[in-house]
Write an enzyme that holds these catalytic residues in place. Sequence first.
Site, short mmCIF file in Angstrom:
data_model
loop_
_atom_site.label_atom_id
_atom_site.label_comp_id
_atom_site.label_asym_id
_atom_site.label_seq_id
_atom_site.Cartn_x
_atom_site.Cartn_y
_atom_site.Cartn_z
N GLU A 214 -9.48 -9.97 -7.91
CA GLU A 214 -8.47 -8.93 -7.65
C GLU A 214 -7.28 -9.05 -8.59
OE1 GLU A 214 -7.66 -9.24 -3.45
OE2 GLU A 214 -9.62 -8.44 -2.91
N HIS B 190 -1.96 -5.44 1.45
CA HIS B 190 -3.25 -6.08 1.21
C HIS B 190 -2.98 -7.48 0.70
CE1 HIS B 190 -7.15 -7.04 -0.57
NE2 HIS B 190 -6.46 -7.49 -1.59
N ASN C 298 -2.07 -0.03 7.01
CA ASN C 298 -1.51 -1.31 7.45
C ASN C 298 -0.63 -1.98 6.40
OD1 ASN C 298 -3.56 -2.08 5.78
ND2 ASN C 298 -4.67 -3.30 7.29
N TYR D 35 -12.32 -1.61 -3.69
CA TYR D 35 -12.84 -1.84 -2.33
C TYR D 35 -14.37 -1.74 -2.28
CZ TYR D 35 -8.31 -2.10 0.06
OH TYR D 35 -7.07 -2.49 0.53
N LYS E 35 0.84 -1.20 0.00
CA LYS E 35 0.00 0.00 0.00
C LYS E 35 0.88 1.26 0.00
CE LYS E 35 -3.94 -2.27 2.30
NZ LYS E 35 -4.90 -2.21 3.42
P1 ATP Z 1 -6.89 -6.32 3.16
O1 ATP Z 1 -8.23 -6.55 2.50
O2 ATP Z 1 -6.32 -4.94 2.93
O3 ATP Z 1 -5.90 -7.41 2.88
P2 ATP Z 1 -8.02 -7.31 5.57
O4 ATP Z 1 -8.65 -8.37 4.74
O5 ATP Z 1 -7.17 -7.73 6.74
O6 ATP Z 1 -7.10 -6.37 4.71
P3 ATP Z 1 -10.54 -5.90 5.47
O7 ATP Z 1 -11.54 -6.10 6.54
O8 ATP Z 1 -10.73 -6.53 4.13
O9 ATP Z 1 -9.10 -6.29 6.07
O10 ATP Z 1 -10.37 -4.33 5.27
C1 ATP Z 1 -9.75 -3.80 4.12
C2 ATP Z 1 -8.87 -2.65 4.53
O11 ATP Z 1 -9.69 -1.61 5.05
C3 ATP Z 1 -7.88 -2.96 5.67
O12 ATP Z 1 -6.69 -3.56 5.23
C4 ATP Z 1 -7.63 -1.57 6.23
O13 ATP Z 1 -6.71 -0.83 5.41
C5 ATP Z 1 -9.01 -0.93 6.12
N1 ATP Z 1 -9.79 -1.11 7.35
C6 ATP Z 1 -10.36 -2.25 7.81
N2 ATP Z 1 -11.00 -2.06 8.96
C7 ATP Z 1 -10.83 -0.74 9.27
C8 ATP Z 1 -11.25 0.10 10.33
N3 ATP Z 1 -11.99 -0.36 11.32
N4 ATP Z 1 -10.89 1.40 10.28
C9 ATP Z 1 -10.15 1.91 9.27
N5 ATP Z 1 -9.73 1.17 8.21
C10 ATP Z 1 -10.05 -0.14 8.21
MG MG Z 2 -9.75 -7.91 2.98
#
Ligand code: ATP
Ligand code: MG
Length: 144
Positions: free
Chosen positions: A128, A117, A114, A51, A11
């Site tokens: 994706e 992804h 974080n 997203y 990211k």
């Molecule tokens: P990713 O899809 O990025 O691999 P993930 O599957 O662990 O991560 P998801 O629940 O799919 O997490 O959320 C997608 C992304 O949205 C997260 O990686 C993070 O950047 C953001 N995100 C998720 N939860 C929160 C939250 N509570 N507040 C802010 N941003 C969030």
């Molecule tokens: Mg995810």
Amino acid sequence: MAIERTLSIVKPDGVKAGLTGEILKRFESAGLVIAALRMTRLTMQEAQAFYDVHQERPFFESLTKFMCSGPIVVSVLEGGDAIRRNRELMGATDPAQADSGTIRREYASNIEHNIVHGSDAPETASREIGFFFTESDLVRGVRR
Ligand code: ATP
Ligand code: MG
């Protein structure tokens, strides 16, 4: 063990911190093969489309802004159980909850910023990967 492909993104925070090489090295050291690789920068429309499952979430606007705030490095990782293994290397979404030694625990600032992804299931991986790469990118790029 099934050979899978998964989509990985370094990211904007990871690219800005100069962590692209370190992150890719972790994947390769774990035995995942880079089958395709590209640096790009998402437009707001692309970030929203990528997203779209999170459209209704309160963090959608902030997340999509963040995702187009700078270049990202997208790759396809290939290997046995690649989807689960990539997510294991990344650690939990919230770095505070992530296991020690994982990418997010070591480098991420918070639950939104974080660093990486990774696709979460075969269907999402396929969607994706198709978002960023064509079949011929993969066929030409893969090391066999
Ligand atoms: P990713 O899809 O990025 O691999 P993930 O599957 O662990 O991560 P998801 O629940 O799919 O997490 O959320 C997608 C992304 O949205 C997260 O990686 C993070 O950047 C953001 N995100 C998720 N939860 C929160 C939250 N509570 N507040 C802010 N941003 C969030
Ligand atoms: Mg995810």
